[in-house]
Design a protein around this motif. Structure first.
Motif, PDB file in Angstrom:
ATOM      1  N   ALA A  73       0.799  -1.231   0.000  1.00 28.02           N
ATOM      2  CA  ALA A  73       0.000   0.000   0.000  1.00 28.02           C
ATOM      3  C   ALA A  73       0.827   1.275   0.000  1.00 28.02           C
ATOM      4  CB  ALA A  73      -0.991   0.031   1.152  1.00 28.02           C
ATOM      5  N   ASP A  74       2.078   1.213   0.370  1.00 24.74           N
ATOM      6  CA  ASP A  74       2.930   2.392   0.344  1.00 24.74           C
ATOM      7  C   ASP A  74       4.352   1.934   0.052  1.00 24.74           C
ATOM      8  OD1 ASP A  74       3.542   5.074   0.481  1.00 24.74           O
ATOM      9  OD2 ASP A  74       3.802   5.083   2.647  1.00 24.74           O
ATOM     10  N   LEU A  75       5.054   2.695  -0.736  1.00 28.65           N
ATOM     11  CA  LEU A  75       6.431   2.340  -1.056  1.00 28.65           C
ATOM     12  C   LEU A  75       7.353   2.729   0.093  1.00 28.65           C
ATOM     13  CD1 LEU A  75       6.438   3.500  -4.776  1.00 28.65           C
ATOM     14  CD2 LEU A  75       6.342   1.160  -3.914  1.00 28.65           C
ATOM     15  N   PRO A  76       8.384   1.929   0.334  1.00 29.67           N
ATOM     16  CA  PRO A  76       9.285   2.195   1.464  1.00 29.67           C
ATOM     17  C   PRO A  76      10.201   3.384   1.206  1.00 29.67           C
ATOM     18  CG  PRO A  76      10.122   0.393   0.163  1.00 29.67           C
ATOM     19  CD  PRO A  76       8.774   0.740  -0.404  1.00 29.67           C
ATOM     20  N   SER A  77      10.697   3.939   2.291  1.00 31.34           N
ATOM     21  CA  SER A  77      11.692   5.005   2.189  1.00 31.34           C
ATOM     22  C   SER A  77      13.057   4.383   1.919  1.00 31.34           C
ATOM     23  CB  SER A  77      11.748   5.799   3.498  1.00 31.34           C
ATOM     24  OG  SER A  77      12.276   4.983   4.531  1.00 31.34           O
ATOM     25  N   ARG A  78      14.002   5.209   1.571  1.00 33.10           N
ATOM     26  CA  ARG A  78      15.366   4.724   1.351  1.00 33.10           C
ATOM     27  C   ARG A  78      15.932   4.096   2.634  1.00 33.10           C
ATOM     28  NH1 ARG A  78      19.970   6.652  -2.243  1.00 33.10           N
ATOM     29  NH2 ARG A  78      21.779   5.667  -1.281  1.00 33.10           N
ATOM     30  N   ASP A  79      15.626   4.681   3.787  1.00 33.03           N
ATOM     31  CA  ASP A  79      16.095   4.131   5.062  1.00 33.03           C
ATOM     32  C   ASP A  79      15.519   2.737   5.315  1.00 33.03           C
ATOM     33  OD1 ASP A  79      17.628   6.376   5.604  1.00 33.03           O
ATOM     34  OD2 ASP A  79      16.095   7.298   6.880  1.00 33.03           O
ATOM     35  N   GLN A  80      14.241   2.565   5.024  1.00 33.46           N
ATOM     36  CA  GLN A  80      13.630   1.252   5.203  1.00 33.46           C
ATOM     37  C   GLN A  80      14.272   0.220   4.279  1.00 33.46           C
ATOM     38  OE1 GLN A  80       9.627   2.718   4.451  1.00 33.46           O
ATOM     39  NE2 GLN A  80       8.999   1.986   6.490  1.00 33.46           N
ATOM     40  N   LEU A  81      14.547   0.621   3.050  1.00 29.30           N
ATOM     41  CA  LEU A  81      15.206  -0.292   2.108  1.00 29.30           C
ATOM     42  C   LEU A  81      16.617  -0.621   2.573  1.00 29.30           C
ATOM     43  CD1 LEU A  81      14.113   1.164  -1.316  1.00 29.30           C
ATOM     44  CD2 LEU A  81      13.523  -1.058  -0.367  1.00 29.30           C
ATOM     45  N   SER A  82      17.321   0.369   3.042  1.00 25.05           N
ATOM     46  CA  SER A  82      18.694   0.160   3.510  1.00 25.05           C
ATOM     47  C   SER A  82      18.708  -0.844   4.666  1.00 25.05           C
ATOM     48  CB  SER A  82      19.306   1.483   3.931  1.00 25.05           C
ATOM     49  OG  SER A  82      20.652   1.306   4.290  1.00 25.05           O
ATOM     50  N   GLN A  83      17.762  -0.734   5.574  1.00 21.66           N
ATOM     51  CA  GLN A  83      17.678  -1.678   6.678  1.00 21.66           C
ATOM     52  C   GLN A  83      17.371  -3.089   6.188  1.00 21.66           C
ATOM     53  OE1 GLN A  83      14.770  -0.028   9.353  1.00 21.66           O
ATOM     54  NE2 GLN A  83      16.241   1.354  10.309  1.00 21.66           N
ATOM     55  N   ALA A  84      16.484  -3.206   5.217  1.00 21.63           N
ATOM     56  CA  ALA A  84      16.095  -4.525   4.701  1.00 21.63           C
ATOM     57  C   ALA A  84      17.211  -5.162   3.884  1.00 21.63           C
ATOM     58  CB  ALA A  84      14.835  -4.401   3.850  1.00 21.63           C
ATOM     59  N   ILE A  85      17.913  -4.364   3.114  1.00 21.92           N
ATOM     60  CA  ILE A  85      18.944  -4.888   2.221  1.00 21.92           C
ATOM     61  C   ILE A  85      20.297  -4.961   2.919  1.00 21.92           C
ATOM     62  CG2 ILE A  85      20.231  -4.432   0.094  1.00 21.92           C
ATOM     63  CD1 ILE A  85      17.619  -3.280  -1.041  1.00 21.92           C
ATOM     64  N   GLY A  86      20.558  -4.010   3.788  1.00 21.87           N
ATOM     65  CA  GLY A  86      21.828  -3.984   4.503  1.00 21.87           C
ATOM     66  C   GLY A  86      22.805  -2.966   3.946  1.00 21.87           C
ATOM     67  N   TYR A  87      22.474  -2.385   2.815  1.00 25.53           N
ATOM     68  CA  TYR A  87      23.308  -1.347   2.205  1.00 25.53           C
ATOM     69  C   TYR A  87      22.463  -0.593   1.191  1.00 25.53           C
ATOM     70  CZ  TYR A  87      23.463  -4.402  -1.854  1.00 25.53           C
ATOM     71  OH  TYR A  87      23.114  -5.184  -2.926  1.00 25.53           O
ATOM     72  N   LEU A  88      22.859   0.561   0.831  1.00 23.75           N
ATOM     73  CA  LEU A  88      22.323   1.373  -0.273  1.00 23.75           C
ATOM     74  C   LEU A  88      23.077   2.666  -0.278  1.00 23.75           C
ATOM     75  CD1 LEU A  88      18.455   0.965  -0.439  1.00 23.75           C
ATOM     76  CD2 LEU A  88      20.149   0.085  -1.986  1.00 23.75           C
TER      77      LEU A  88
END
Length: 88
Positions: A73-88
């Motif tokens: 329902a909502d796209l994640p923020s860059r911070d949320q992606l960084s936490q999920a992926i481990g880097y960005l």
């Protein structure tokens, strides 16, 4: 790792802006972004397999096929992606 974006054929202007930002982040990190339209049979089947109930949805899939991150329902923020992926 791959990232799958599920849409129902429509993306709001707010989510379109976020999507363009996220796409640039993924490209710079060499992570592929696959967009799936759930209005197609294949797209609907894929969405069902991930338990997608709302759109847009973003799923991060590890090389072994396991889900590493999931948003509906909502796209994640860059911070949320960084936490999920481990880097960005």
């Amino acid at each position: 790792m791959k990232v799958i974006l599920f849409t129902n054929g429509k993306i709001s202007s707010t989510n379109d802006y976020k999507l363009r930002q996220l796409d640039a982040v993924f490209k710079s990190s060499k992570i592929s972004l696959e967009t799936i339209d759930t209005q197609t049979k294949l797209g609907g089947d894929m969405a069902s397999s991930y338990g997608i109930m709302d759109y847009p949805s973003l799923v991060i899939v590890r090389e072994d096929g396991g889900v590493q991150g999931f948003w509906q329902a909502d796209l994640p923020s860059r911070d949320q992606l960084s936490q999920a992926i481990g880097y960005l």
